[in-house]
Motif scaffolding. Sequence first.
Motif, mmCIF file in Angstrom:
data_model
loop_
_atom_site.group_PDB
_atom_site.id
_atom_site.type_symbol
_atom_site.label_atom_id
_atom_site.label_comp_id
_atom_site.label_asym_id
_atom_site.label_seq_id
_atom_site.Cartn_x
_atom_site.Cartn_y
_atom_site.Cartn_z
ATOM 1 N N ARG A 208 -1.854 17.799 -3.757
ATOM 2 C CA ARG A 208 -1.731 17.586 -2.316
ATOM 3 C C ARG A 208 -0.339 17.896 -1.782
ATOM 4 O O ARG A 208 -0.138 17.941 -0.577
ATOM 5 N N VAL B 172 0.128 8.069 0.417
ATOM 6 C CA VAL B 172 -0.321 7.764 -0.944
ATOM 7 C C VAL B 172 0.886 7.348 -1.768
ATOM 8 O O VAL B 172 2.032 7.663 -1.434
ATOM 9 N N TRP B 173 0.645 6.638 -2.865
ATOM 10 C CA TRP B 173 1.729 6.105 -3.678
ATOM 11 C C TRP B 173 2.663 7.193 -4.206
ATOM 12 O O TRP B 173 3.866 6.968 -4.355
ATOM 13 N N ASP B 174 2.107 8.366 -4.494
ATOM 14 C CA ASP B 174 2.936 9.446 -5.045
ATOM 15 C C ASP B 174 4.085 9.825 -4.119
ATOM 16 O O ASP B 174 5.099 10.372 -4.572
ATOM 17 N N GLU B 175 3.952 9.557 -2.830
ATOM 18 C CA GLU B 175 5.011 9.914 -1.901
ATOM 19 C C GLU B 175 6.276 9.099 -2.150
ATOM 20 O O GLU B 175 7.396 9.600 -1.983
ATOM 21 N N GLN C 219 -1.724 12.672 -7.599
ATOM 22 C CA GLN C 219 -2.354 13.520 -6.586
ATOM 23 C C GLN C 219 -1.498 14.764 -6.359
ATOM 24 O O GLN C 219 -1.146 15.129 -5.239
ATOM 25 N N LYS D 288 0.786 -1.226 0.000
ATOM 26 C CA LYS D 288 0.000 0.000 0.000
ATOM 27 C C LYS D 288 0.821 1.281 0.000
ATOM 28 O O LYS D 288 0.264 2.366 -0.033
ATOM 29 N N ASN D 289 2.161 1.156 0.008
ATOM 30 C CA ASN D 289 2.972 2.380 0.092
ATOM 31 C C ASN D 289 3.520 2.830 -1.253
ATOM 32 O O ASN D 289 4.139 3.884 -1.346
ATOM 33 N N GLY D 290 3.347 2.024 -2.297
ATOM 34 C CA GLY D 290 3.730 2.445 -3.640
ATOM 35 C C GLY D 290 5.115 2.073 -4.096
ATOM 36 O O GLY D 290 5.423 2.194 -5.286
ATOM 37 N N MET E 182 -4.211 15.159 4.646
ATOM 38 C CA MET E 182 -3.609 13.848 4.888
ATOM 39 C C MET E 182 -3.576 13.545 6.381
ATOM 40 O O MET E 182 -2.893 14.224 7.140
#
Length: 323
Positions: free
Chosen positions: A267, A295-298, A264, A102-104, A290
């Motif tokens: 954000r 989110v994956w973008d991080e 995203q 779930k962390n990308g 947040m």
Amino acid sequence: MEEIKNNQASEQTTPLHSGRGRGRILDIAGRPLPDRTYPAETGSAGYQLSERFHKGKVENNGYEYTYSVYLPKGLKKAEMKGLPLVFSIHGRGEPAWVFAEKNGWDHLADETKEFIVVFPDSPYNIWTIERDRDVLLRILEEVKKEYDYDESRVYLSGFSNGAIFTYQQASTFPSVFAAASPWNGPGMEFCRNSGLASYYFHPDFVEGKVEMPFWIIVGDSDSKADADREDELEILLKRNHCERERYEVWDHTNHYTAENGYQQKDRFHTLAFYDENGVVRVGLTVMKNMPHGAVWDESRAAWEFMKQFKRIRHEIKAEEESK
């Protein structure tokens, strides 16, 4: 693998309790922490059955630790030689099989094929520097035997309790890691007052000369991790030859764009601090709307920053990769 020279005698590891997997974990005041262990047989089918999550285990300080190495989709083992390695460290109460999907980081590895990811698991689903201090070094030794990663480009990223451990590992073993990106970690003051961690930054790092580029990510609505990071910035800016007044603002208008792969993009709000040579070495990203999540973008933002740097073993400087 070693700490910086002046750290070698400064931290003695004392087991919190003896035996593999027995007893209770204590905080630094001796209070028992809750056991949040998930049964070993649980986990999503994707993680447990995937041939690209290669499982391993090491022993450290009387405990057994499992870990998974994630291999980029489409690459053969021979093609992975010389790739950088990213540690992705789970938070408290969230084992690797939950965090890994779930962390990308796995998706970004598949997309870029630029690195392999290692997801370590801690006993009782919590990281403590007293018990776990050397375990990442043990894992690196084992992974090196099978995957000949680039030892000058080993990076750290962690969420929540894993973010605290990221600060601790990067500052305790700065000659091992090239850069770090903690996400949603409880701040220094909270750790001092709560007994959750005996230190945030190793004292020798705070007073020393070793550089360590950091990309900090927090949420603006996170009740467990304040967005105010002035304590950390004071230390990190000094260590990386940056100044508080010397920064750029990055957002969806100039950096986090769809062209750069961000979904995203609205954000993100980042203060990017640069050194006297104009190289960004410290970043503070506050994610809009947040809570205690990610989110994956991080992972994309963290990787784009960290991959710029490499660490020549025992050197105090984290060099730009292009050099």
